[in-house]
Design a protein around this motif. Structure first.
Motif, short mmCIF file in Angstrom:
data_model
loop_
_atom_site.label_atom_id
_atom_site.label_comp_id
_atom_site.label_asym_id
_atom_site.label_seq_id
_atom_site.Cartn_x
_atom_site.Cartn_y
_atom_site.Cartn_z
N GLN A 134 46.22 28.24 4.94
CA GLN A 134 46.68 28.14 6.32
C GLN A 134 47.64 29.24 6.72
N TRP A 135 47.99 30.10 5.78
CA TRP A 135 49.00 31.12 6.08
C TRP A 135 48.60 32.05 7.22
N GLU A 136 47.40 32.59 7.14
CA GLU A 136 46.98 33.55 8.15
C GLU A 136 46.83 32.89 9.52
N LYS A 137 46.36 31.63 9.53
CA LYS A 137 46.19 30.94 10.80
C LYS A 137 47.52 30.68 11.48
N LYS A 138 48.54 30.36 10.70
CA LYS A 138 49.84 30.01 11.28
C LYS A 138 50.86 31.13 11.12
N ASN A 139 50.45 32.24 10.52
CA ASN A 139 51.34 33.37 10.30
C ASN A 139 52.63 32.93 9.60
N VAL A 140 52.47 32.22 8.50
CA VAL A 140 53.61 31.64 7.79
C VAL A 140 54.16 32.64 6.76
N PRO A 141 55.44 32.98 6.82
CA PRO A 141 56.02 33.84 5.79
C PRO A 141 56.25 33.06 4.50
N VAL A 142 56.21 33.75 3.38
CA VAL A 142 56.49 33.10 2.10
C VAL A 142 57.98 32.81 2.01
N ASN A 143 58.31 31.61 1.60
CA ASN A 143 59.70 31.16 1.50
C ASN A 143 60.31 31.70 0.21
N GLY A 144 60.95 32.84 0.28
CA GLY A 144 61.52 33.47 -0.91
C GLY A 144 63.02 33.29 -1.01
N SER A 145 63.53 33.18 -2.21
CA SER A 145 64.97 33.10 -2.42
C SER A 145 65.55 34.51 -2.44
N PRO A 146 66.86 34.65 -2.23
CA PRO A 146 67.47 35.97 -2.37
C PRO A 146 67.30 36.50 -3.79
N ILE A 147 67.30 37.81 -3.91
CA ILE A 147 67.29 38.42 -5.24
C ILE A 147 68.64 38.17 -5.89
N THR A 148 68.61 37.62 -7.10
CA THR A 148 69.85 37.25 -7.80
C THR A 148 70.05 38.14 -9.01
N SER A 149 71.17 38.82 -9.07
CA SER A 149 71.49 39.64 -10.23
C SER A 149 71.92 38.75 -11.39
N LEU A 150 71.39 39.05 -12.57
CA LEU A 150 71.74 38.30 -13.78
C LEU A 150 72.68 39.09 -14.69
N GLY A 151 73.12 40.24 -14.21
CA GLY A 151 74.07 41.03 -14.98
C GLY A 151 73.46 42.30 -15.55
N ARG A 152 74.34 43.18 -15.95
CA ARG A 152 73.92 44.47 -16.47
C ARG A 152 73.38 44.33 -17.89
N ILE A 153 72.33 45.10 -18.21
CA ILE A 153 71.73 45.10 -19.53
C ILE A 153 72.21 46.32 -20.31
N THR A 154 72.82 46.09 -21.45
CA THR A 154 73.32 47.21 -22.28
C THR A 154 72.14 47.97 -22.88
N LYS A 155 72.12 49.27 -22.66
CA LYS A 155 71.02 50.09 -23.17
C LYS A 155 71.18 50.34 -24.67
N GLY A 156 70.05 50.51 -25.33
CA GLY A 156 70.06 50.79 -26.76
C GLY A 156 70.30 49.58 -27.63
N GLU A 157 70.31 48.39 -27.02
CA GLU A 157 70.50 47.15 -27.77
C GLU A 157 69.41 46.15 -27.39
N TRP A 158 68.96 45.38 -28.37
CA TRP A 158 68.01 44.31 -28.09
C TRP A 158 68.72 43.13 -27.46
N HIS A 159 68.10 42.55 -26.43
CA HIS A 159 68.61 41.35 -25.79
C HIS A 159 67.52 40.29 -25.81
N HIS A 160 67.92 39.05 -26.12
CA HIS A 160 66.95 37.95 -26.16
C HIS A 160 67.00 37.21 -24.83
N ILE A 161 65.84 37.12 -24.18
CA ILE A 161 65.74 36.48 -22.86
C ILE A 161 64.85 35.25 -22.99
N LYS A 162 65.34 34.13 -22.47
CA LYS A 162 64.57 32.88 -22.49
C LYS A 162 64.54 32.30 -21.08
#
Length: 218
Positions: free
Chosen positions: A111-139
């Motif tokens: 129904q998006w095109e028929k009703k011209n509905v925008p996608v409901n997106g959240s703001p982009i959220t920063s999770l912090g700086r990633i230290t280069k040259g080091e492995w980081h575990h992301i879950k």
């Protein structure tokens, strides 16, 4: 890639190295969905609106310059065959920081095109700086739902520290046809901002990231 002497593997025999160059964006397929990518399409679920646990080790080489202008996605959750629609969940890099973005909408996609509905997106959220040259575990934990009343949940940990929790919708109201796929994961580099550009930012002509121990459960 196997070069343990300079930390290009984490704790497995080999890692995966993804490289994407600005010049690649001018040589790729004819459609937008074929461009901007150096990535792998991974695990596919057998149902819609399920639960996902995604975890991996991630390394940015020390010599990699931060792109202050254009984002790149490193992991995303797609639904069905909707490659042309922005992913409901994406994790990416921008200005040297890891970021998360959630999208979702309760209105059926047909129904998006028929009703011209925008996608409901959240703001982009920063999770912090990633230290280069080091492995980081992301879950990442995802409980998919396209509206708050269905109890969506997204939680992200970096190196065992919880950095993000949200109950914003993280799925689309979508029912696949028989020939279409269910939800699936992509990871690597997706740099859509380079598509169609005549030149990139100074000093930013390629992106290189390493992944190791990539695991998906649903």
């Amino acid at each position: 890639t196997r070069r343990s002497s300079d930390l290009l593997v984490c704790n497995s025999p080999r890692s995966i190295r993804f490289e994407y160059r600005f010049e690649d964006s001018k040589k790729e397929g004819k459609t937008k969905t074929q461009k901007g990518r150096s990535e792998i399409s991974g695990v596919q679920s057998s149902s819609l609106m399920g639960k996902w646990i995604i975890e991996f080790d991630f390394l940015i080489p020390k010599e990699t310059n931060d792109d202050q202008d254009n984002k790149e996605i490193i992991t995303q959750l797609h639904e069905g065959s909707m490659d042309a629609i922005s992913p409901a969940f994406s994790l990416g890099m921008w200005k040297g920081e890891l970021y998360c973005r959630l999208r979702g909408d309760s209105i059926p996609i047909g129904q998006w095109e028929k009703k011209n509905v925008p996608v409901n997106g959240s703001p982009i959220t920063s999770l912090g700086r990633i230290t280069k040259g080091e492995w980081h575990h992301i879950k990442i934990f995802l409980r998919e739902a396209y509206q708050r009343s269905l109890n969506p949940l997204t939680i992200i940990w970096i190196d065992s520290t919880k950095v993000f929790e949200s109950r914003h919708p993280n799925s689309y109201n979508y029912t696949p046809k028989k020939a279409e796929r269910y939800d699936y994961i992509k990871f690597g580099i997706y740099k859509s901002a380079w598509i169609g550009l005549k030149e990139c930012s100074e000093g930013i002509s390629k992106r290189i990231y390493y992944f190791d121990n990539y695991k998906v459960r649903y």
